[in-house]
Design a protein around this motif. Structure first.
Motif, short mmCIF file in Angstrom:
data_model
loop_
_atom_site.label_atom_id
_atom_site.label_comp_id
_atom_site.label_asym_id
_atom_site.label_seq_id
_atom_site.Cartn_x
_atom_site.Cartn_y
_atom_site.Cartn_z
N MET A 196 -3.32 54.18 74.63
CA MET A 196 -3.53 53.26 75.73
C MET A 196 -4.33 52.05 75.23
N LEU A 197 -3.82 50.88 75.51
CA LEU A 197 -4.48 49.68 75.00
C LEU A 197 -5.87 49.47 75.57
N ASP A 198 -6.10 49.92 76.79
CA ASP A 198 -7.44 49.75 77.35
C ASP A 198 -8.48 50.60 76.63
N TRP A 254 -9.30 44.85 77.77
CA TRP A 254 -7.90 44.99 78.21
C TRP A 254 -7.94 45.78 79.51
N ALA A 256 -5.30 46.57 81.89
CA ALA A 256 -4.18 47.42 82.32
C ALA A 256 -4.10 48.68 81.47
N GLN A 257 -3.59 49.73 82.05
CA GLN A 257 -3.34 50.96 81.30
C GLN A 257 -1.95 50.84 80.69
N THR A 258 -1.90 50.29 79.49
CA THR A 258 -0.65 50.01 78.81
C THR A 258 -0.49 50.95 77.62
N ALA A 291 0.95 52.22 74.12
CA ALA A 291 1.53 51.65 72.91
C ALA A 291 1.76 52.79 71.92
N ASN A 322 9.88 44.05 77.03
CA ASN A 322 9.24 43.77 75.74
C ASN A 322 8.65 42.36 75.72
N ASP A 374 7.58 40.69 78.31
CA ASP A 374 6.40 40.72 79.17
C ASP A 374 5.19 41.30 78.43
N LYS A 375 5.40 42.40 77.70
CA LYS A 375 4.30 43.01 76.94
C LYS A 375 3.79 42.05 75.88
N ASP A 429 1.68 39.27 77.38
CA ASP A 429 0.33 39.74 77.73
C ASP A 429 -0.54 39.93 76.50
#
Length: 118
Positions: free
Chosen positions: A1-3, A9, A11-13, A15, A50, A52-53, A56
């Motif tokens: 998770m990037l956060d 960061w 958002a809970q993104t 990766a 992709n 959009d990611k 960001d």
């Protein structure tokens, strides 16, 4: 998770790949995907998501003055459709050197230390 790996960061993104220097400075956020040959919605959804990611992540890099890049490791017969690969090539152009898309076969030739440090 990037956060969990990028300060501020929000958002809970999720990766798949995160590469940093020994001092913790982030270098690359990456996403690994297997594209089947279904085409259609998978193609449009995947490449749009992709972008959009990448937008960001590159905005974050600019805001926090981090030389962060985005890497997409994609494989599968869907890339042979041509239109899907063209979409990925446009994504790479959009990143002006900060986005790379490659397959497993291209990995050794494209994903280099020179690209990481450029």
């Amino acid at each position: 998770m990037l956060d969990k790996v990028l300060a501020n960061w929000e958002a809970q993104t999720p990766a798949d790949i995160f590469i940093s220097r020994l001092d913790g400075t982030p270098l690359v956020v990456g996403f690994a995907r297997y594209d089947s040959d279904r085409g259609g919605s998978q193609e449009d959804d995947r490449t749009g998501g992709n972008r959009d990611k990448a937008t960001d992540i590159l905005k974050y890099a600019d805001t926090y003055k981090v030389a962060l890049k985005v890497f997409y490791l994609n494989d599968g017969p869907g890339l042979l459709l041509g239109s899907m690969w063209n979409d990925y090539a446009r994504l790479e152009s959009y990143g002006t050197g900060k986005i790379m898309v490659c397959t497993l076969k291209m990995l050794d030739e494209r994903f280099t230390q020179d690209w990481l440090e450029s």
